[in-house]
Design a protein around this motif. Structure first.
Motif, PDB file in Angstrom:
ATOM      1  N   LYS A   1       1.114  -1.165  -0.130  1.00  0.00           N
ATOM      2  CA  LYS A   1       0.060   0.513   0.122  1.00  0.00           C
ATOM      3  C   LYS A   1       1.113   1.346  -0.072  1.00  0.00           C
ATOM      4  O   LYS A   1       0.951   2.085  -0.512  1.00  0.00           O
ATOM      5  N   GLU A   2       1.914   1.041   1.132  1.00  0.00           N
ATOM      6  CA  GLU A   2       2.749   2.760   0.834  1.00  0.00           C
ATOM      7  C   GLU A   2       3.187   2.807  -0.589  1.00  0.00           C
ATOM      8  O   GLU A   2       3.974   4.030  -0.612  1.00  0.00           O
ATOM      9  N   ASN A   3       3.642   2.261  -0.822  1.00  0.00           N
ATOM     10  CA  ASN A   3       4.310   2.321  -2.680  1.00  0.00           C
ATOM     11  C   ASN A   3       3.590   2.058  -3.796  1.00  0.00           C
ATOM     12  O   ASN A   3       4.095   1.867  -4.941  1.00  0.00           O
ATOM     13  N   PHE A   4       2.713   1.072  -3.939  1.00  0.00           N
ATOM     14  CA  PHE A   4       2.300   1.086  -5.658  1.00  0.00           C
ATOM     15  C   PHE A   4       2.127   2.053  -6.453  1.00  0.00           C
ATOM     16  O   PHE A   4       2.420   2.135  -6.890  1.00  0.00           O
TER      17      PHE A   4
ATOM     18  N   ILE B   1       6.517   4.941 -11.976  1.00  0.00           N
ATOM     19  CA  ILE B   1       7.648   4.375 -12.265  1.00  0.00           C
ATOM     20  C   ILE B   1       7.535   3.334 -13.580  1.00  0.00           C
ATOM     21  O   ILE B   1       7.811   3.357 -14.564  1.00  0.00           O
ATOM     22  N   ALA B   2       6.633   2.732 -13.420  1.00  0.00           N
ATOM     23  CA  ALA B   2       6.572   1.808 -14.232  1.00  0.00           C
ATOM     24  C   ALA B   2       5.690   2.474 -15.456  1.00  0.00           C
ATOM     25  O   ALA B   2       6.156   1.865 -16.744  1.00  0.00           O
ATOM     26  N   TYR B   3       4.944   3.249 -15.071  1.00  0.00           N
ATOM     27  CA  TYR B   3       4.357   3.581 -16.046  1.00  0.00           C
ATOM     28  C   TYR B   3       5.370   4.978 -17.333  1.00  0.00           C
ATOM     29  O   TYR B   3       5.175   4.632 -18.445  1.00  0.00           O
ATOM     30  N   SER B   4       6.506   5.198 -16.870  1.00  0.00           N
ATOM     31  CA  SER B   4       7.751   6.087 -16.969  1.00  0.00           C
ATOM     32  C   SER B   4       7.886   5.691 -18.326  1.00  0.00           C
ATOM     33  O   SER B   4       9.053   6.086 -18.757  1.00  0.00           O
ATOM     34  N   VAL B   5       8.160   4.389 -18.688  1.00  0.00           N
ATOM     35  CA  VAL B   5       9.061   3.699 -18.969  1.00  0.00           C
ATOM     36  C   VAL B   5       8.161   3.110 -19.743  1.00  0.00           C
ATOM     37  O   VAL B   5       7.841   2.670 -20.789  1.00  0.00           O
ATOM     38  N   VAL B   6       6.494   2.230 -19.930  1.00  0.00           N
ATOM     39  CA  VAL B   6       5.960   1.198 -20.080  1.00  0.00           C
ATOM     40  C   VAL B   6       4.576   2.189 -21.519  1.00  0.00           C
ATOM     41  O   VAL B   6       4.240   1.913 -22.131  1.00  0.00           O
TER      42      VAL B   6
ATOM     43  N   VAL C   1       4.098  -3.704 -11.296  1.00  0.00           N
ATOM     44  CA  VAL C   1       4.313  -3.486  -9.965  1.00  0.00           C
ATOM     45  C   VAL C   1       3.221  -4.619  -9.626  1.00  0.00           C
ATOM     46  O   VAL C   1       3.676  -5.265  -8.263  1.00  0.00           O
ATOM     47  N   GLN C   2       2.234  -5.367 -10.094  1.00  0.00           N
ATOM     48  CA  GLN C   2       1.806  -6.285  -9.358  1.00  0.00           C
ATOM     49  C   GLN C   2       2.728  -7.569  -9.671  1.00  0.00           C
ATOM     50  O   GLN C   2       2.865  -8.868  -8.215  1.00  0.00           O
TER      51      GLN C   2
ATOM     52  N   VAL D   1      10.629  -2.886 -10.328  1.00  0.00           N
ATOM     53  CA  VAL D   1      10.039  -2.455 -11.377  1.00  0.00           C
ATOM     54  C   VAL D   1      10.751  -2.108 -12.717  1.00  0.00           C
ATOM     55  O   VAL D   1       9.812  -2.009 -13.586  1.00  0.00           O
ATOM     56  N   ILE D   2      11.524  -1.546 -12.317  1.00  0.00           N
ATOM     57  CA  ILE D   2      12.377  -0.580 -13.684  1.00  0.00           C
ATOM     58  C   ILE D   2      12.402  -1.808 -14.967  1.00  0.00           C
ATOM     59  O   ILE D   2      12.604  -2.178 -16.100  1.00  0.00           O
TER      60      ILE D   2
END
Length: 182
Positions: free
Chosen positions: A11-14, A20-25, A35-36, A63-64
């Motif tokens: 919950k704290e990091n999702f 971060i993932a969105y900035s890549v994909v 992330v999941q 994640v990256i």
């Protein structure tokens, strides 16, 4: 790591990890999936998980890496799909070309068969056997001028015979192709 601490970390990091993932994909649904995947892998390996740096850095790097792996996998799948599509198109074109080639070959052979014997012989020796006019003249014991006249008659007759099937521009090309096939 127990269930409660794992859920708290999730919950704290999702949200941050999803960004971060969105900035890549560049796709929000894929970013959430990435992330999941990272958290699922972390949960499955929780017993042997040994984080050398901070948990935050570990999650960011995971994640990256998972995002980059996803992009690479998508790229390979796209290339394979495009390659498969191209192969199907080439195969279809090959089949169509072979059908047309067979039809044209048949029409040309019929037209050649309809020539008078002397024209047919001169044409066949020239186009199918690759003999020069002099070689044909020597072989048939006729003059070079007669060979030239017979070739002219043969080509004129073939143009007329094949006019309904082919455009005039392509008749000589087709005759050349047919001579290369034999």
């Amino acid at each position: 790591m127990d269930d409660q601490s794992f859920e708290r970390i999730f919950k704290e990091n999702f949200t941050v990890l999803t960004n971060i993932a969105y900035s890549v994909v560049k796709d929000s649904d894929v970013a959430k999936d990435v992330v999941q995947q990272v958290f699922l892998k972390m949960w499955r390996n929780r017993e042997g998980l040994n984080v050398q740096s901070s948990l935050k850095n570990y999650l960011h790097r995971s994640v990256i890496n998972t995002s980059l792996n996803h992009l690479e996998k998508e790229k390979r799948l796209t290339e394979m799909s495009e390659g498969h599509t191209n192969n199907l198109a080439f195969a279809k074109n090959d089949v169509e070309q072979q059908v047309v080639r067979n039809e044209v070959e048949m029409k040309v052979k019929e037209a050649v068969s309809a020539l008078p014997i002397r024209c047919q012989t001169v044409f066949s020796l020239s186009r199918f056997e690759g003999l020069s006019n002099k070689e044909i003249a020597d072989h048939m014991d006729i003059s070079i001028k007669t060979v030239e006249n017979q070739m002219g008659k043969a080509l004129k007759s073939l143009r007329e015979s094949l006019k309904s099937v082919l455009n005039d521009r392509f008749i000589s090309v087709i005759i050349t192709i047919i001579s290369l096939m034999n």
